[in-house]
Design an enzyme around this catalytic site. Sequence first.
Site: not given
Ligand code: F6R
Length: 607
Positions: A2, A27, A73, A99-100, A480, A484, A487, A503, A602
């Site tokens: 949010c 975000r 959100w 927010n929250g 990772e 990626k 996502e 395994h 985000k």
């Molecule tokens: C993946 C991604 C998320 C963040 C995770 C932690 O592309 O963006 O997995 O890495 O939510 O976020 P931060 O680094 O902001 O604590």
Amino acid sequence: MCGIVGYCGDRAAAGVLVEGLKRMEYRGYDSSGISVGYDNRLTIIKKKGKISNLQSAVPDDMTGSYGIGHTRWATHGEVNDLNAHPHSDSTGKITIVHNGIIENYISLRKKLENEGVEFKTETDSEVIAHLISKFYEGDLEKAVKSALTHIEGTYGIVAIHADEPCKMIGARNGSPLVLGIGRGEMFLASDVTAMMAYTKQVVYMEDGDVVVVDKDSFRTTDIRDNERNKEISTVGWDIDEIEKEGFPTFMEKEIFEQPLSVQRGMKGRLDLDQGTAKLGGLNMTNRELRAVSRVIILAAGTSYYAAMTCAYMLERVARIPAGAELSSEVRYKNPIVDPGTLYFVVSQSGETADSLYAMRELQRKGAKVLGICNVVGSTIPRESDGGVYIHSGPEIAVASTKAFTSQLTAMYLFSLIMARMRDMSIAEGKAIVDAMISIPDQIQEGLKQNMYIKSIAEKYYKCRSFFFLGRGLTYPIALEGALKLKEISYIHAEGYSAGELKHGPIALINEETPSVFLVPDDDLREKIISNMKEVKARKGPVIAVAVSGDTEIAEIADDVIYVPKAHELMYPFLMVVMLQLFAYHTALLLDRNVDQPRNLAKSVTVE
Ligand code: F6R
């Protein structure tokens, strides 16, 4: 997650609010809305879906020079126009954005309903508007403060009242809130990007702050009216850093920015003569650093994979026991804090709730926790006991790319410092410094593979499942790469240690399930080649990311992406960029919105 924006000044508020909301689109959100004050009336417009829906509903000539806006959100209640913020009280005179999460909203709602209040939405946030209304006796500030004494949970709130024009009351507890100071105008937002077009002078609110804002001044207190003094900071980056600058997407821009962002993260921090590094913000003496007997690094998502890579690096070069842990697990496992252990929290946003709460839990038990963060002034760096900014610049695409390589950079520098204080010789230290200095150019060289990687993506983008496999330092890079891909393309992908394949997961290998192998030229190369052969023997297609000149790999794999030859510890930087590009092109071929993938946010400020 949010986003909040509030404005009072002389401009038409609706335009400022919608523009601010658009700046925070990255975000992640599912609906948006604004409330604008004019002539002792507040008008609310809110819409499900993209901000463009809201924009079309806002009249071009909408008058009113103060107001609040929100991108939601969903957490409580489905995604629809009604549940979108702002929410109002029954008189329509008070509106709020929040927010929250209000944890005690059910009991508060029942109580208010018993008193005759009618609720219009399914959200937890609406209760705030009605509570403020209950306490309102001609002074919005007082009413907000009284309401807050009844609220349990996390919040960033902004409230306005139709009878108190051009005034905003903001409050923060666990969700970010920043005040922006302009000339004859003021902003409140959850994210500085919302106000960057107008001002770079900001004040970061802290938990417990209540701020009263009009167009020329602000005053900050706690909810009991005790004054809280605030420092004004200047945002250290420019508005064009949050523009696409000719790239079709933020994600592509950020992938291509990595030679620069990595270089920025090292600038002034490497000591060529002594083969070590300097990190000013650690707030630890050499004696204290030498006494560290273990390092634990907490993080979530992509940052967790950076943490894992760095734990490998620390053990390898500094010979200190090191491990990475998921923030969401640490908080609730009643962590054992050992006095010799140094903790880090890695977080791009510096606001991730899981990481923040895990940090607070460790600090409560006496741990020293350092932050590795990107967003300056965010909560984790402010509450940590020291730390390092990674300086990767604003990361707008939801999927993290450049922050990952910058997190590696910061943690590699720390590893080098620790190694040089222990067994590492000056010559070995210098070799690592040289290797790190070469990374930006090597990433640049690797980026030339962009179109070739696109052609590989064209071959595989219809596959429904992928494996990503690495060992040692490239094991977290495989994780990772899988994250990626899933996502942004929504293709199922699993990251594994290549040694673990036999395994269990090997049961899933068939002609339609490609495996992406990471093959650096280190002492695990032969082992990885054996794992590749196991997959080939089961007719699984193999895409390898290998080191330039390694022709043997081309004989085994179906496709090879080559990275420049580098120091063996530096391959995580070079290989992850190849995986970012692979995920990116695959997602584009599937027509996905790569900058704002579905369901993701985000900055994840709720648990
Ligand atoms: C993946 C991604 C998320 C963040 C995770 C932690 O592309 O963006 O997995 O890495 O939510 O976020 P931060 O680094 O902001 O604590």
